[in-house]
Design an enzyme around this catalytic site. Structure first.
Site, PDB file in Angstrom:
ATOM      1  N   CYS A  47      -4.593   2.429   3.570  1.00 47.27           N
ATOM      2  CA  CYS A  47      -3.363   3.122   3.196  1.00 47.27           C
ATOM      3  C   CYS A  47      -2.951   2.870   1.755  1.00 47.27           C
ATOM      4  O   CYS A  47      -2.055   3.554   1.255  1.00 47.27           O
ATOM      5  CB  CYS A  47      -2.233   2.732   4.142  1.00 47.27           C
ATOM      6  N   GLU A 116      -1.125  -9.240   4.719  1.00 43.48           N
ATOM      7  CA  GLU A 116      -1.171  -8.343   5.877  1.00 43.48           C
ATOM      8  C   GLU A 116      -2.389  -8.653   6.742  1.00 43.48           C
ATOM      9  O   GLU A 116      -3.447  -9.058   6.267  1.00 43.48           O
ATOM     10  CB  GLU A 116      -1.194  -6.884   5.420  1.00 43.48           C
TER      11      GLU A 116
END
Length: 410
Positions: A47, A116
């Site tokens: 992303c 993340e």
């Protein structure tokens, strides 16, 4: 030689990343097919990044420049003028820098939300996709497999103050100020991929009770049953019932026609390519937050003082193992040759003795193998190689090649 062209949230606009991500499925195969000096290709598209990793023949005159143009040509074939934007913004890495970058990416050190969890899985899925497409190579396999180990080491040893964060969790953090009681807010997830699973956990941790999921692929029922949420089969009606919508899917784009009314809604677009058309944000009552806006709120602090040191250690180990490989192969080949000779002297039914000899050979091989890697890490591999030659008469292929090159040059 390894090569990487990286376009990410730090050097390339999200609008460009959005469009070039569509080239991910074909770039690796196109580069490999069009250029004989490319041995392998792995493309990582997430992303907030688009990266092409290549293994190049060595030596190739101007190999890095040629590889850069090869990737840009492949992207241009799919996205047209965006290749020029990529030329201006993307960063090119080669050799040892590629390994360090890959390990840092996999460990979450280069992510928009530092630490993340999803990125390590995305890195390994990129490798699996390259295998399925037939574009992987030996050196890329080794680097990507070692990246997974480096990620585990970072998470185990570093001070992961930011561990457990993700884009989905950050989006919900931004929504917290707008939500009085999560238990009373109907939430819709569009997509059933890895981010959806992470989002479910984050929602449940906040006490959300009314969570629904929609999938254009028909996976909503199975996903809902697995995670204890409600499946929806009509997107427009699902959005009608929702106050918060989170999208992350490669299968569907939410457009103005999917918004049934002008009631207040908060919509998070976590997809790349975009999952929500920008025009949706212009609809009265809708507040649209996309990756670019979310990225402005992402913490840029380091994971901890030890994280980069752990990555550096993993890179050094990787290079030491590669440097030691010729000596290790030569030693194990020597031991195997001696073993085969002794096994040839045994009677065919003497299985216990054969098993004992194989075990002994394994024990004898282990110690020098470990020492070869240790000496390589210390920059003393030549001492180990000379010892093998002196004591056992084992000749190292890499040393022989270097001698031949010197003779040819002389």
């Amino acid at each position: 030689m390894l090569f990487c062209l990286t376009a990410n949230h730090r050097n390339t606009g999200f609008d460009v990343l959005d469009r070039i991500s569509r080239a991910a499925d074909s770039t690796g195969a196109d580069v490999l097919a069009a250029h004989g000096f490319v041995r392998g290709a792995v493309v990582l598209a997430t992303c907030n990044r688009f990266e092409t990793y290549l293994e190049l023949d060595e030596p190739v005159t101007g190999g890095v420049v040629l590889a850069r143009e090869a990737v840009l040509e492949a992207v241009a074939a799919t996205t047209g003028t965006d290749a020029e934007a990529l030329r201006e913004s993307a960063v090119v890495l080669s050799g040892d820098d590629v390994v360090r970058h890959l390990f840092a990416v996999s460990s979450g050190l280069e992510s928009m939300v530092v630490g993340e969890e999803e990125i390590s899985g995305q890195v390994q899925r990129a490798l699996r996709a390259a295998r399925e497409a037939g574009t992987s190579s030996t050196e890329l396999e080794q680097a990507f497999q070692r990246a997974a180990r480096a990620t585990r080491d970072v998470r185990a040893k570093a001070d992961l103050a930011a561990a457990g964060r993700s884009l989905a969790r950050l989006a919900l953090d931004l929504a917290d100020s707008r939500v009085t009681d999560w238990a009373t807010v109907p939430v819709l997830l569009v997509g059933t991929g890895h981010y959806a699973a992470t989002t479910i956990a984050a929602l449940q941790a906040r006490g959300a009770d009314d969570v629904r999921v929609y999938s254009a692929t028909g996976r909503a029922d199975n996903f809902a049953a697995r995670y204890g949420v409600r499946a929806e089969h009509d997107l427009r009606e699902a959005i009608r019932a929702a106050q918060i919508v989170l999208t992350c899917t490669a299968r569907y784009t939410v457009g103005p026609q999917d918004i049934p009314d002008e009631r207040p809604r908060l919509i998070f677009d976590l997809g790349l390519p975009r999952n929500v058309e920008p025009a949706v944000g212009a609809i009265p009552g809708v507040e649209l937050l996309d990756l670019e806006l979310i990225g402005r709120h992402a913490a840029l602090a380091e994971l901890g003082a030890g994280a980069h040191e752990v990555v550096g250690s993993a890179v050094a180990t990787f290079h030491a193992e590669r440097a030691a490989a010729p000596a290790i192969v030569a030693w194990r080949t020597h031991v195997a040759s001696v073993l085969d000779s002794e096994l040839g002297r045994l009677r065919e039914d003497d299985d216990r003795t054969a098993a004992a000899l194989r075990h002994l050979a394994g024990v004898l091989s282990h110690g020098p193998t470990v020492r070869a890697r240790e000496f390589a890490a210390e920059g003393r591999l030549d001492e180990f190689e000379r010892a093998l030659e002196t004591v056992f008469g084992v000749e190292i292929a890499a040393r022989l090649s270097a001698v031949d090159d010197e003779r040819a040059a002389g």
